[in-house]
Design an enzyme around this catalytic site. Structure first.
Site, PDB file in Angstrom:
ATOM      1  N   ARG A 113       7.033   0.465  13.469  1.00  8.68           N
ATOM      2  CA  ARG A 113       7.660  -0.053  12.233  1.00  8.68           C
ATOM      3  C   ARG A 113       8.804  -1.023  12.529  1.00  8.68           C
ATOM      4  O   ARG A 113       9.399  -1.598  11.627  1.00  8.68           O
ATOM      5  CB  ARG A 113       8.192   1.100  11.375  1.00  8.68           C
TER       6      ARG A 113
ATOM      7  N   PRO B 133       0.783  -1.234   0.000  1.00  4.80           N
ATOM      8  CA  PRO B 133       0.000   0.000   0.000  1.00  4.80           C
ATOM      9  C   PRO B 133       0.816   1.287   0.000  1.00  4.80           C
ATOM     10  O   PRO B 133       1.839   1.386   0.682  1.00  4.80           O
ATOM     11  CB  PRO B 133      -0.818  -0.109   1.297  1.00  4.80           C
ATOM     12  N   ASN B 134       0.325   2.211  -0.762  1.00  2.00           N
ATOM     13  CA  ASN B 134       0.831   3.592  -0.863  1.00  2.00           C
ATOM     14  C   ASN B 134       2.149   3.722  -1.625  1.00  2.00           C
ATOM     15  O   ASN B 134       2.598   4.837  -1.886  1.00  2.00           O
ATOM     16  CB  ASN B 134       0.960   4.238   0.531  1.00  2.00           C
TER      17      ASN B 134
ATOM     18  N   HIS C 151      12.680  -2.960   2.231  1.00  2.00           N
ATOM     19  CA  HIS C 151      12.081  -1.670   2.561  1.00  2.00           C
ATOM     20  C   HIS C 151      13.004  -0.559   2.096  1.00  2.00           C
ATOM     21  O   HIS C 151      14.226  -0.655   2.259  1.00  2.00           O
ATOM     22  CB  HIS C 151      11.847  -1.538   4.079  1.00  2.00           C
ATOM     23  N   ILE C 152      12.394   0.461   1.555  1.00  2.00           N
ATOM     24  CA  ILE C 152      13.169   1.596   1.039  1.00  2.00           C
ATOM     25  C   ILE C 152      13.834   2.340   2.199  1.00  2.00           C
ATOM     26  O   ILE C 152      15.015   2.680   2.140  1.00  2.00           O
ATOM     27  CB  ILE C 152      12.245   2.529   0.239  1.00  2.00           C
ATOM     28  N   SER C 153      13.058   2.567   3.242  1.00  2.00           N
ATOM     29  CA  SER C 153      13.582   3.292   4.407  1.00  2.00           C
ATOM     30  C   SER C 153      14.141   2.299   5.429  1.00  2.00           C
ATOM     31  O   SER C 153      13.860   1.093   5.358  1.00  2.00           O
ATOM     32  CB  SER C 153      12.464   4.117   5.047  1.00  2.00           C
TER      33      SER C 153
ATOM     34  N   ALA D  55       3.017  -0.895   4.756  1.00  2.00           N
ATOM     35  CA  ALA D  55       2.569  -0.907   6.157  1.00  2.00           C
ATOM     36  C   ALA D  55       1.998  -2.262   6.584  1.00  2.00           C
ATOM     37  O   ALA D  55       1.959  -2.566   7.783  1.00  2.00           O
ATOM     38  CB  ALA D  55       1.542   0.195   6.380  1.00  2.00           C
TER      39      ALA D  55
ATOM     40  N   ASP E 203       1.417 -15.774   6.834  1.00  2.00           N
ATOM     41  CA  ASP E 203       0.951 -17.146   6.582  1.00  2.00           C
ATOM     42  C   ASP E 203       1.073 -17.505   5.100  1.00  2.00           C
ATOM     43  O   ASP E 203       1.431 -18.640   4.760  1.00  2.00           O
ATOM     44  CB  ASP E 203      -0.511 -17.301   7.010  1.00  2.00           C
TER      45      ASP E 203
ATOM     46  N   ASN F 177       8.013  -5.841  -0.858  1.00  2.00           N
ATOM     47  CA  ASN F 177       7.890  -4.683   0.024  1.00  2.00           C
ATOM     48  C   ASN F 177       6.406  -4.567   0.346  1.00  2.00           C
ATOM     49  O   ASN F 177       5.625  -4.052  -0.455  1.00  2.00           O
ATOM     50  CB  ASN F 177       8.394  -3.404  -0.631  1.00  2.00           C
TER      51      ASN F 177
ATOM     52  N   TYR G 189      11.549   8.604   1.141  1.00  2.00           N
ATOM     53  CA  TYR G 189      11.464   7.612   0.063  1.00  2.00           C
ATOM     54  C   TYR G 189      12.146   8.043  -1.235  1.00  2.00           C
ATOM     55  O   TYR G 189      12.100   7.304  -2.230  1.00  2.00           O
ATOM     56  CB  TYR G 189       9.995   7.283  -0.218  1.00  2.00           C
TER      57      TYR G 189
ATOM     58  N   ARG H 249       5.372  12.473  -2.692  1.00  2.00           N
ATOM     59  CA  ARG H 249       5.471  13.082  -1.359  1.00  2.00           C
ATOM     60  C   ARG H 249       6.585  12.390  -0.567  1.00  2.00           C
ATOM     61  O   ARG H 249       7.107  11.373  -0.976  1.00  2.00           O
ATOM     62  CB  ARG H 249       4.144  12.918  -0.600  1.00  2.00           C
TER      63      ARG H 249
ATOM     64  N   GLU I 223      12.415  -9.867   1.799  1.00  2.00           N
ATOM     65  CA  GLU I 223      11.691  -8.652   2.203  1.00  2.00           C
ATOM     66  C   GLU I 223      12.586  -7.436   1.958  1.00  2.00           C
ATOM     67  O   GLU I 223      13.793  -7.487   2.204  1.00  2.00           O
ATOM     68  CB  GLU I 223      11.367  -8.778   3.698  1.00  2.00           C
TER      69      GLU I 223
ATOM     70  N   ARG J 267      12.858   4.416  12.520  1.00  2.00           N
ATOM     71  CA  ARG J 267      11.597   5.156  12.472  1.00  2.00           C
ATOM     72  C   ARG J 267      10.732   4.818  13.701  1.00  2.00           C
ATOM     73  O   ARG J 267      11.238   4.332  14.703  1.00  2.00           O
ATOM     74  CB  ARG J 267      10.897   4.848  11.136  1.00  2.00           C
TER      75      ARG J 267
ATOM     76  N   HIS K  19       3.890  -4.566   9.055  1.00  2.00           N
ATOM     77  CA  HIS K  19       3.850  -4.440  10.513  1.00  2.00           C
ATOM     78  C   HIS K  19       2.552  -4.956  11.125  1.00  2.00           C
ATOM     79  O   HIS K  19       2.394  -4.925  12.350  1.00  2.00           O
ATOM     80  CB  HIS K  19       4.042  -2.964  10.899  1.00  2.00           C
TER      81      HIS K  19
HETATM   82  O1  CA2 Z   1      10.384   1.830   3.697  1.00  2.00           O
HETATM   83  C1  CA2 Z   1       9.535   1.141   3.112  1.00  2.00           C
HETATM   84  O2  CA2 Z   1       9.732   0.665   2.000  1.00  2.00           O
HETATM   85  C2  CA2 Z   1       8.174   0.911   3.749  1.00  2.00           C
HETATM   86  O3  CA2 Z   1       7.768  -0.399   3.436  1.00  2.00           O
HETATM   87  C3  CA2 Z   1       7.227   1.923   3.132  1.00  2.00           C
HETATM   88  C4  CA2 Z   1       5.837   1.923   3.766  1.00  2.00           C
HETATM   89  C5  CA2 Z   1       5.927   2.006   5.276  1.00  2.00           C
HETATM   90  O4  CA2 Z   1       4.634   1.870   5.841  1.00  2.00           O
HETATM   91  C6  CA2 Z   1       6.841   0.941   5.845  1.00  2.00           C
HETATM   92  O5  CA2 Z   1       6.906   1.124   7.251  1.00  2.00           O
HETATM   93  C7  CA2 Z   1       8.222   1.049   5.272  1.00  2.00           C
HETATM   94  C8  CA2 Z   1       5.008   3.107   3.291  1.00  2.00           C
HETATM   95  C9  CA2 Z   1       5.028   3.362   1.834  1.00  2.00           C
HETATM   96  C10 CA2 Z   1       4.413   4.700   1.572  1.00  2.00           C
HETATM   97  O6  CA2 Z   1       5.078   5.260   0.477  1.00  2.00           O
HETATM   98  C11 CA2 Z   1       4.865   6.563   0.181  1.00  2.00           C
HETATM   99  C12 CA2 Z   1       5.696   7.105  -0.745  1.00  2.00           C
HETATM  100  C13 CA2 Z   1       5.574   8.416  -1.091  1.00  2.00           C
HETATM  101  C14 CA2 Z   1       4.562   9.190  -0.537  1.00  2.00           C
HETATM  102  C15 CA2 Z   1       3.712   8.632   0.386  1.00  2.00           C
HETATM  103  C16 CA2 Z   1       3.855   7.315   0.742  1.00  2.00           C
END
Ligand code: CA2
Length: 210
Positions: free
Chosen positions: A176, A75-76, A165-167, A142, A152, A139, A88, A83, A163, A172, A145
Site C-alpha cells: 500500500r 472498490p470496496n 485515503h481514509i487510512s 486498492a 494515465d 479515493n 475505516y 466491517r 488523491e 500499513r 496501488h
Molecule cells: O484508506 C483508504 O481509503 C484506502 O484507499 C481504502 C482501500 C485500500 O485498498 C487502500 O489501500 C486504502 C480499501 C477500501 C476498502 O474499504 C472497506 C471498508 C469497510 C469494509 C471493507 C472494506
C-alpha cells in the site's frame, strides 16, 4: 429556461446515479448520485423531481459545469461502516457523501459523488471530467496501488486531481506504500479518516481560486 429535462439527466437511465439537487433546490438539498433500484420508489418522488429538472436545466447551461467537483471512490468503499471499523471507522458511504456535499456547498461547489468497484468505470468517469468538472477528489481504493490505467487517465484529462485515503497507507502493508495515482495527482491526503475528503476539497478549491 428550457422546458425539458436537463442534459445531465437525459443520459442517465433509471436506477443509475443522476444529479437532481443543487445548492438552491429547496427541500432536496445537496445530494447527487441518488440510486433508485426500485422503480416504485422513484415514481413516488418523480413529480417532485420533474419540478427540479426544470430548475437544474436553467442552471446547467451556465455556471454549474465549472462549479462542480467530482468525488470518486473505488472498490470496496461501498462497504464502509460494515466491517473493519478499526481502519475505516464506523460511518457509511452515505455519511461520507453527506459530508462531502455539505463541504462542497460551504465552498460554493456542487458535488457529484460516485463509487464503483470497476476500474474501467473509474477511468470513464475521469474522462467525463474533462470540460465538465472543475476538479476531482479521488479515493481509488486498492486500484491506487496497481492501476496504470487510472494514472494515465488522470494525466490525460487535464483536470486537477487530489488523491485521498481514509487510512494512513504508509503505516500499513508494504504494497500500500506505492501509489500510481500519486504520480499524476496534484497531491495526496491520507490517514485522517473521512475528514481527509474535506481537506481534499479545501485544497482543490484553494487551487482553483489561485
Ligand atoms: O484508506 C483508504 O481509503 C484506502 O484507499 C481504502 C482501500 C485500500 O485498498 C487502500 O489501500 C486504502 C480499501 C477500501 C476498502 O474499504 C472497506 C471498508 C469497510 C469494509 C471493507 C472494506
Amino acid at each position: 429556461m428550457h422546458c425539458s429535462r436537463a442534459p445531465g439527466l437525459k443520459k442517465h437511465g433509471w436506477g443509475e446515479a443522476f444529479p437532481f439537487s443543487l445548492p438552491n433546490s429547496g427541500g432536496l438539498r445537496g445530494s447527487v448520485g441518488i440510486y433508485f433500484p426500485d422503480r416504485r420508489l422513484f415514481r413516488a418522488l418523480e413529480k417532485q423531481l420533474v419540478f427540479r429538472h426544470y430548475r437544474i436545466d436553467a442552471v446547467l447551461e451556465g455556471e454549474i459545469m465549472s462549479k462542480s467537483i467530482l468525488v470518486l471512490n473505488g472498490p470496496n468503499l461501498n462497504l464502509l461502516g460494515t466491517r473493519q471499523p478499526d481502519i475505516y471507522g464506523s460511518k457509511t458511504m452515505v455519511d461520507l457523501q453527506a459530508e462531502c456535499v455539505e463541504k462542497g456547498e460551504a465552498l460554493g461547489y456542487r458535488i457529484d459523488f460516485r463509487q464503483s468497484n470497476s476500474e474501467g468505470t473509474l477511468v470513464d468517469w475521469i474522462h467525463e471530467a474533462r470540460n465538465r468538472y472543475a476538479g476531482i477528489v479521488l479515493n481509488a481504493g486498492a486500484y491506487t496501488h496497481t492501476s496504470i490505467a487510472l494514472m494515465d487517465a488522470i494525466e490525460s484529462v487535464g483536470v486537477p486531481v487530489i488523491e485521498v485515503h481514509i487510512s494512513n497507507i504508509h503505516q500499513r502493508e508494504d504494497f500500500r506504500h506505492v501509489s500510481y495515482v500519486s504520480k499524476t495527482a496534484m497531491g495526496m491526503i491520507c490517514g485522517f479518516g473521512f475528514y481527509g475528503y474535506s481537506m481534499a476539497l479545501d485544497a482543490l478549491v484553494n487551487h482553483l481560486r489561485h
